[in-house]
Design a protein around this motif. Structure first.
Motif, PDB file in Angstrom:
ATOM      1  N   GLU B  14       0.838  -1.195   0.000  1.00  0.00           N
ATOM      2  CA  GLU B  14       0.000   0.000   0.000  1.00  0.00           C
ATOM      3  C   GLU B  14       0.877   1.251   0.000  1.00  0.00           C
ATOM      4  O   GLU B  14       1.965   1.262   0.592  1.00  0.00           O
ATOM      5  CB  GLU B  14      -0.904   0.004   1.228  1.00  0.00           C
ATOM      6  CG  GLU B  14      -1.949  -1.091   1.207  1.00  0.00           C
ATOM      7  CD  GLU B  14      -2.816  -1.058   2.451  1.00  0.00           C
ATOM      8  OE1 GLU B  14      -3.851  -1.747   2.459  1.00  0.00           O
ATOM      9  OE2 GLU B  14      -2.458  -0.333   3.410  1.00  0.00           O
ATOM     10  N   LYS B  15       0.386   2.250  -0.638  1.00  0.00           N
ATOM     11  CA  LYS B  15       1.089   3.538  -0.666  1.00  0.00           C
ATOM     12  C   LYS B  15       1.442   3.971   0.752  1.00  0.00           C
ATOM     13  O   LYS B  15       0.619   3.872   1.667  1.00  0.00           O
ATOM     14  CB  LYS B  15       0.175   4.575  -1.333  1.00  0.00           C
ATOM     15  CG  LYS B  15       0.732   5.979  -1.378  1.00  0.00           C
ATOM     16  CD  LYS B  15      -0.270   6.926  -2.034  1.00  0.00           C
ATOM     17  CE  LYS B  15       0.187   8.355  -1.900  1.00  0.00           C
ATOM     18  NZ  LYS B  15      -0.778   9.305  -2.510  1.00  0.00           N
ATOM     19  N   GLY B  16       2.698   4.393   0.907  1.00  0.00           N
ATOM     20  CA  GLY B  16       3.153   4.869   2.211  1.00  0.00           C
ATOM     21  C   GLY B  16       3.914   3.840   3.017  1.00  0.00           C
ATOM     22  O   GLY B  16       4.600   4.194   3.988  1.00  0.00           O
ATOM     23  N   LYS B  17       3.798   2.572   2.641  1.00  0.00           N
ATOM     24  CA  LYS B  17       4.524   1.515   3.347  1.00  0.00           C
ATOM     25  C   LYS B  17       5.967   1.452   2.859  1.00  0.00           C
ATOM     26  O   LYS B  17       6.291   1.877   1.760  1.00  0.00           O
ATOM     27  CB  LYS B  17       3.849   0.164   3.108  1.00  0.00           C
ATOM     28  CG  LYS B  17       2.420   0.093   3.559  1.00  0.00           C
ATOM     29  CD  LYS B  17       2.312  -0.077   5.046  1.00  0.00           C
ATOM     30  CE  LYS B  17       0.874  -0.381   5.456  1.00  0.00           C
ATOM     31  NZ  LYS B  17       0.731  -0.518   6.926  1.00  0.00           N
ATOM     32  N   ASP B  18       6.826   0.861   3.696  1.00  0.00           N
ATOM     33  CA  ASP B  18       8.224   0.621   3.312  1.00  0.00           C
ATOM     34  C   ASP B  18       8.360  -0.787   2.747  1.00  0.00           C
ATOM     35  O   ASP B  18       7.654  -1.706   3.182  1.00  0.00           O
ATOM     36  CB  ASP B  18       9.147   0.760   4.518  1.00  0.00           C
ATOM     37  CG  ASP B  18       9.145   2.157   5.125  1.00  0.00           C
ATOM     38  OD1 ASP B  18       9.729   2.323   6.204  1.00  0.00           O
ATOM     39  OD2 ASP B  18       8.553   3.084   4.500  1.00  0.00           O
ATOM     40  N   VAL B  19       9.267  -0.951   1.780  1.00  0.00           N
ATOM     41  CA  VAL B  19       9.537  -2.283   1.241  1.00  0.00           C
ATOM     42  C   VAL B  19      11.041  -2.536   1.177  1.00  0.00           C
ATOM     43  O   VAL B  19      11.828  -1.596   1.035  1.00  0.00           O
ATOM     44  CB  VAL B  19       8.936  -2.493  -0.171  1.00  0.00           C
ATOM     45  CG1 VAL B  19       7.437  -2.411  -0.137  1.00  0.00           C
ATOM     46  CG2 VAL B  19       9.515  -1.512  -1.172  1.00  0.00           C
ATOM     47  N   GLU B  20      11.400  -3.806   1.290  1.00  0.00           N
ATOM     48  CA  GLU B  20      12.791  -4.221   1.150  1.00  0.00           C
ATOM     49  C   GLU B  20      12.883  -5.294   0.084  1.00  0.00           C
ATOM     50  O   GLU B  20      12.127  -6.264   0.095  1.00  0.00           O
ATOM     51  CB  GLU B  20      13.323  -4.785   2.481  1.00  0.00           C
ATOM     52  CG  GLU B  20      13.634  -3.746   3.507  1.00  0.00           C
ATOM     53  CD  GLU B  20      14.384  -4.324   4.698  1.00  0.00           C
ATOM     54  OE1 GLU B  20      14.813  -3.529   5.545  1.00  0.00           O
ATOM     55  OE2 GLU B  20      14.531  -5.555   4.777  1.00  0.00           O
ATOM     56  N   LEU B  21      13.821  -5.107  -0.824  1.00  0.00           N
ATOM     57  CA  LEU B  21      14.060  -6.068  -1.893  1.00  0.00           C
ATOM     58  C   LEU B  21      15.475  -6.603  -1.739  1.00  0.00           C
ATOM     59  O   LEU B  21      16.413  -5.838  -1.491  1.00  0.00           O
ATOM     60  CB  LEU B  21      13.891  -5.398  -3.257  1.00  0.00           C
ATOM     61  CG  LEU B  21      12.577  -4.630  -3.464  1.00  0.00           C
ATOM     62  CD1 LEU B  21      12.580  -3.938  -4.830  1.00  0.00           C
ATOM     63  CD2 LEU B  21      11.383  -5.566  -3.343  1.00  0.00           C
ATOM     64  N   ARG B  22      15.608  -7.910  -1.902  1.00  0.00           N
ATOM     65  CA  ARG B  22      16.893  -8.549  -1.621  1.00  0.00           C
ATOM     66  C   ARG B  22      17.524  -9.095  -2.887  1.00  0.00           C
ATOM     67  O   ARG B  22      16.830  -9.574  -3.788  1.00  0.00           O
ATOM     68  CB  ARG B  22      16.678  -9.684  -0.624  1.00  0.00           C
ATOM     69  CG  ARG B  22      17.916 -10.511  -0.294  1.00  0.00           C
ATOM     70  CD  ARG B  22      17.530 -11.758   0.493  1.00  0.00           C
ATOM     71  NE  ARG B  22      18.620 -12.714   0.532  1.00  0.00           N
ATOM     72  CZ  ARG B  22      19.417 -12.882   1.588  1.00  0.00           C
ATOM     73  NH1 ARG B  22      19.231 -12.181   2.689  1.00  0.00           N
ATOM     74  NH2 ARG B  22      20.396 -13.777   1.548  1.00  0.00           N
ATOM     75  N   CYS B  23      18.856  -9.032  -2.931  1.00  0.00           N
ATOM     76  CA  CYS B  23      19.607  -9.572  -4.061  1.00  0.00           C
ATOM     77  C   CYS B  23      20.796 -10.368  -3.560  1.00  0.00           C
ATOM     78  O   CYS B  23      21.601  -9.865  -2.751  1.00  0.00           O
ATOM     79  CB  CYS B  23      20.094  -8.447  -4.968  1.00  0.00           C
ATOM     80  SG  CYS B  23      21.224  -8.996  -6.274  1.00  0.00           S
ATOM     81  N   ASP B  24      20.924 -11.592  -4.058  1.00  0.00           N
ATOM     82  CA  ASP B  24      22.053 -12.446  -3.732  1.00  0.00           C
ATOM     83  C   ASP B  24      22.844 -12.651  -5.022  1.00  0.00           C
ATOM     84  O   ASP B  24      22.387 -13.372  -5.914  1.00  0.00           O
ATOM     85  CB  ASP B  24      21.550 -13.776  -3.179  1.00  0.00           C
ATOM     86  CG  ASP B  24      22.608 -14.509  -2.387  1.00  0.00           C
ATOM     87  OD1 ASP B  24      22.253 -15.432  -1.632  1.00  0.00           O
ATOM     88  OD2 ASP B  24      23.803 -14.167  -2.528  1.00  0.00           O
TER      89      ASP B  24
END
Lengths: 108, 115
Positions: B14-24
């Motif tokens: 949802e708009k306003g939330k934080d997200v984390e994307l991971r890369c290995d």
């Protein structure tokens, strides 16, 4: 600054027809150029690079420094060539610059 | 691993939330890149890591975006207070060349949708 221009968003051809995907670049030094391809539901992968001067899957690309171009060509397109194609430039920066991509559709 | 691995493959937030994307990245690759892929926009460079050097953050679109790379391996891209225009596929790539770039090996991407 370095820039890559792919003028066609979409290229549609019939099987067996010749294909040319255009790529023009802007860079004052000696460029290193690449073509990357992304097939449906697959990851982006290297197709070819100009320093190798090789043909991959029937595709070739010649660096023309006078016209600052690196067009991708294939004499007879196949349906499995349908994909998104990106031209990329690596100049003095270690960060490759990509074009906006050209979607190639090969009709049976 | 066999290639660059990214997670999650899909993220709806949802708009306003934080997200984390991971890369290995591929083991042994010293260079790591984050790009954003949007329809009609091609691949937009975000950030570049090379070994233990300070990252090149010149492509980050705003201060809501940040990334880190721990131990010279795994990287996390964080987007704070997400906006709808952040919706895109976020691609990670790694490379083994330390000077001029060679071949980039890409992950399958993380598709972010901000509602």
């Amino acid at each position: 600054a370095q820039r890559v221009t792919q003028p066609e968003k979409l290229l549609s051809v019939f099987k067996g027809a010749p294909v040319e995907l255009k790529c023009n670049y802007s860079y004052s030094g000696s460029p290193e150029l690449f073509w990357y391809v992304q097939y449906s539901r697959q990851r982006l992968q290297l197709l070819l690079r100009h320093i190798s001067r090789e043909s991959i899957k029937g595709f070739t690309a010649d660096l023309n420094k006078g016209e600052t171009s690196f067009h991708l060509k294939k004499p007879f397109a196949q349906e499995e060539d349908s994909a998104m194609y990106y031209c990329a430039l690596s100049g003095g920066s270690y960060i490759p610059t990509f074009g906006r991509g050209t979607s190639l559709i090969v009709h049976p | 691993g066999a290639g660059v691995s990214q997670s999650p493959s899909n993220k709806v937030t949802e708009k306003g939330k934080d997200v984390e994307l991971r890369c290995d990245p591929i083991s042994g690759h010293t260079a790591l890149y984050w790009y954003r892929q949007s329809l009609g926009q091609g691949l937009e460079f975000l950030i570049y890591f090379q070994g233990n050097s300070a990252p090149d953050k010149s492509g980050l679109p705003s201060d809501r975006f940040s990334a880190e790379r721990t131990g010279g391996s795994v990287s996390t891209l964080t987007i704070q207070r997400t906006q709808q225009e952040d919706s895109a596929v976020y691609l990670c790539a790694s490379s083994s060349k330390t000077e001029n770039t060679g071949e980039l090996f890409f992950g399958e991407g993380s598709r972010l949708t901000v509602l």
